[in-house]
Design a protein around this motif. Structure first.
Motif, PDB file in Angstrom:
ATOM      1  N   MET A  87      53.102  86.272  34.423  1.00 47.98           N
ATOM      2  CA  MET A  87      52.222  85.482  33.590  1.00 47.98           C
ATOM      3  C   MET A  87      52.969  84.297  32.975  1.00 47.98           C
ATOM      4  O   MET A  87      52.427  83.219  32.880  1.00 47.98           O
ATOM      5  CB  MET A  87      51.637  86.400  32.497  1.00 47.98           C
ATOM      6  N   ARG A  88      54.188  84.562  32.537  1.00 48.93           N
ATOM      7  CA  ARG A  88      54.987  83.495  31.946  1.00 48.93           C
ATOM      8  C   ARG A  88      55.308  82.420  32.994  1.00 48.93           C
ATOM      9  O   ARG A  88      55.331  81.231  32.691  1.00 48.93           O
ATOM     10  CB  ARG A  88      56.265  84.074  31.367  1.00 48.93           C
ATOM     11  N   LEU A  89      55.580  82.823  34.230  1.00 47.65           N
ATOM     12  CA  LEU A  89      55.853  81.884  35.318  1.00 47.65           C
ATOM     13  C   LEU A  89      54.645  80.987  35.569  1.00 47.65           C
ATOM     14  O   LEU A  89      54.784  79.781  35.750  1.00 47.65           O
ATOM     15  CB  LEU A  89      56.234  82.655  36.593  1.00 47.65           C
ATOM     16  N   LEU A  90      53.460  81.557  35.538  1.00 43.33           N
ATOM     17  CA  LEU A  90      52.236  80.786  35.746  1.00 43.33           C
ATOM     18  C   LEU A  90      52.055  79.757  34.633  1.00 43.33           C
ATOM     19  O   LEU A  90      51.675  78.611  34.883  1.00 43.33           O
ATOM     20  CB  LEU A  90      51.032  81.729  35.811  1.00 43.33           C
ATOM     21  N   THR A  91      52.359  80.123  33.413  1.00 40.81           N
ATOM     22  CA  THR A  91      52.264  79.200  32.275  1.00 40.81           C
ATOM     23  C   THR A  91      53.261  78.053  32.432  1.00 40.81           C
ATOM     24  O   THR A  91      52.930  76.890  32.186  1.00 40.81           O
ATOM     25  CB  THR A  91      52.517  79.954  30.959  1.00 40.81           C
ATOM     26  N   CYS A  92      54.479  78.372  32.849  1.00 43.42           N
ATOM     27  CA  CYS A  92      55.500  77.332  33.049  1.00 43.42           C
ATOM     28  C   CYS A  92      55.101  76.372  34.166  1.00 43.42           C
ATOM     29  O   CYS A  92      55.254  75.152  34.026  1.00 43.42           O
ATOM     30  CB  CYS A  92      56.845  77.966  33.363  1.00 43.42           C
ATOM     31  N   ILE A  93      54.588  76.902  35.247  1.00 37.11           N
ATOM     32  CA  ILE A  93      54.164  76.048  36.371  1.00 37.11           C
ATOM     33  C   ILE A  93      53.006  75.163  35.947  1.00 37.11           C
ATOM     34  O   ILE A  93      52.971  73.968  36.246  1.00 37.11           O
ATOM     35  CB  ILE A  93      53.807  76.917  37.600  1.00 37.11           C
ATOM     36  N   SER A  94      52.058  75.738  35.217  1.00 42.00           N
ATOM     37  CA  SER A  94      50.917  74.945  34.739  1.00 42.00           C
ATOM     38  C   SER A  94      51.378  73.840  33.793  1.00 42.00           C
ATOM     39  O   SER A  94      50.898  72.702  33.861  1.00 42.00           O
ATOM     40  CB  SER A  94      49.916  75.853  34.014  1.00 42.00           C
ATOM     41  N   PHE A 147      54.301  72.449  33.738  1.00 46.86           N
ATOM     42  CA  PHE A 147      55.024  71.453  34.539  1.00 46.86           C
ATOM     43  C   PHE A 147      54.049  70.490  35.209  1.00 46.86           C
ATOM     44  O   PHE A 147      54.216  69.274  35.129  1.00 46.86           O
ATOM     45  CB  PHE A 147      55.881  72.168  35.584  1.00 46.86           C
ATOM     46  N   TRP A 148      53.033  71.006  35.877  1.00 48.09           N
ATOM     47  CA  TRP A 148      52.082  70.138  36.589  1.00 48.09           C
ATOM     48  C   TRP A 148      51.262  69.296  35.619  1.00 48.09           C
ATOM     49  O   TRP A 148      50.954  68.137  35.899  1.00 48.09           O
ATOM     50  CB  TRP A 148      51.175  70.958  37.500  1.00 48.09           C
ATOM     51  N   LEU A 149      50.945  69.838  34.469  1.00 48.79           N
ATOM     52  CA  LEU A 149      50.223  69.064  33.464  1.00 48.79           C
ATOM     53  C   LEU A 149      51.075  67.902  32.961  1.00 48.79           C
ATOM     54  O   LEU A 149      50.586  66.777  32.806  1.00 48.79           O
ATOM     55  CB  LEU A 149      49.809  69.963  32.303  1.00 48.79           C
ATOM     56  N   SER A 150      52.365  68.150  32.746  1.00 48.01           N
ATOM     57  CA  SER A 150      53.247  67.066  32.305  1.00 48.01           C
ATOM     58  C   SER A 150      53.409  66.008  33.394  1.00 48.01           C
ATOM     59  O   SER A 150      53.485  64.810  33.105  1.00 48.01           O
ATOM     60  CB  SER A 150      54.597  67.613  31.871  1.00 48.01           C
ATOM     61  N   PHE A 194      52.075  60.402  35.123  1.00 55.36           N
ATOM     62  CA  PHE A 194      51.627  59.436  36.124  1.00 55.36           C
ATOM     63  C   PHE A 194      50.178  59.022  35.932  1.00 55.36           C
ATOM     64  O   PHE A 194      49.552  58.495  36.851  1.00 55.36           O
ATOM     65  CB  PHE A 194      51.813  60.014  37.532  1.00 55.36           C
ATOM     66  N   SER A 195      49.638  59.251  34.771  1.00 51.56           N
ATOM     67  CA  SER A 195      48.248  58.850  34.548  1.00 51.56           C
ATOM     68  C   SER A 195      48.158  57.332  34.506  1.00 51.56           C
ATOM     69  O   SER A 195      49.072  56.629  34.081  1.00 51.56           O
ATOM     70  CB  SER A 195      47.718  59.454  33.256  1.00 51.56           C
TER      71      SER A 195
END
Length: 152
Positions: A1-8, A10-13, A18-19
Motif C-alpha cells: 500500500m505504501r509503494l502504491l502511495t509513493c508511485i502515485s 511520484f506521477w502526480l509530481s 510538466f503542466s
C-alpha cells in the motif's frame, strides 16, 4: 500500500511539473472574412513591446492582449492598415515593426549583412592570395633535408 502511495505521488509530481499554463484565447467577432484576415496579418506583423521576439499574436503578455484589442477596435472603426501601423509606431517606436522602414537609423540593419559578407569575402581572398604567394617550390637542399627527415 505504501509503494502504491509513493508511485502515485511520484506521477502526480511529474504531471504537475510538466503542466502547461493555458493562456486566454481572444474571441473576436468580425463583420467579414477580409477584416479577420487583416487583423491576423496585423497582429503577426506587429511585435509585442514587452516581449523580446514575439509578435502580438504569439505573446500572452497583458500589453499584447491590450494591443490586440486595440487593433481589433481600430479595424472595426474602419481605419486602414497603414493608419493602425502608424499609430503603433508613434506610440511604441520602430521596435514594434518586424520589418522596419529603410531610414538613416536602420541602414546598418538593412545593409549591414551585405557589408559583412563583402568584408568577409575580401579577407578570405587576401588570405588565399597571401598563402599562394608564400608557397614557393623547395630548392634542392630543402628537398634533401625533407627526405632525410622522412626517412627517420
Amino acid at each position: 500500500m505504501r509503494l502504491l502511495t509513493c508511485i502515485s505521488a511520484f506521477w502526480l509530481s511529474i504531471l504537475l511539473a510538466f503542466s502547461i499554463n493555458a493562456a486566454p484565447v481572444d474571441t473576436y467577432q468580425f463583420p467579414d472574412p477580409v477584416t479577420k484576415k487583416r487583423f491576423q496579418q496585423l497582429v503577426y506583423e506587429l511585435r509585442c513591446p514587452k516581449c523580446q521576439n514575439q509578435n502580438l499574436a504569439d505573446s500572452n503578455s497583458m500589453i499584447a492582449v491590450d494591443l490586440r484589442k486595440q487593433v481589433y477596435d481600430m479595424l472595426i472603426d474602419g481605419r486602414s492598415d497603414m493608419e493602425i501601423v502608424n499609430f503603433m509606431v508613434e506610440r511604441y517606436g520602430d521596435y514594434v515593426l518586424y520589418r522596419p522602414k529603410v531610414s538613416a537609423a536602420t541602414y546598418l540593419l538593412w545593409f549591414g549583412p551585405i557589408g559583412f559578407i563583402l568584408i568577409g569575402g575580401i579577407v578570405i581572398a587576401l588570405f588565399v592570395r597571401q598563402s599562394n604567394a608564400k608557397s614557393q617550390p623547395l630548392n634542392d637542399e630543402q628537398k634533401q633535408q625533407l627526405n632525410d627527415i622522412l626517412k627517420d
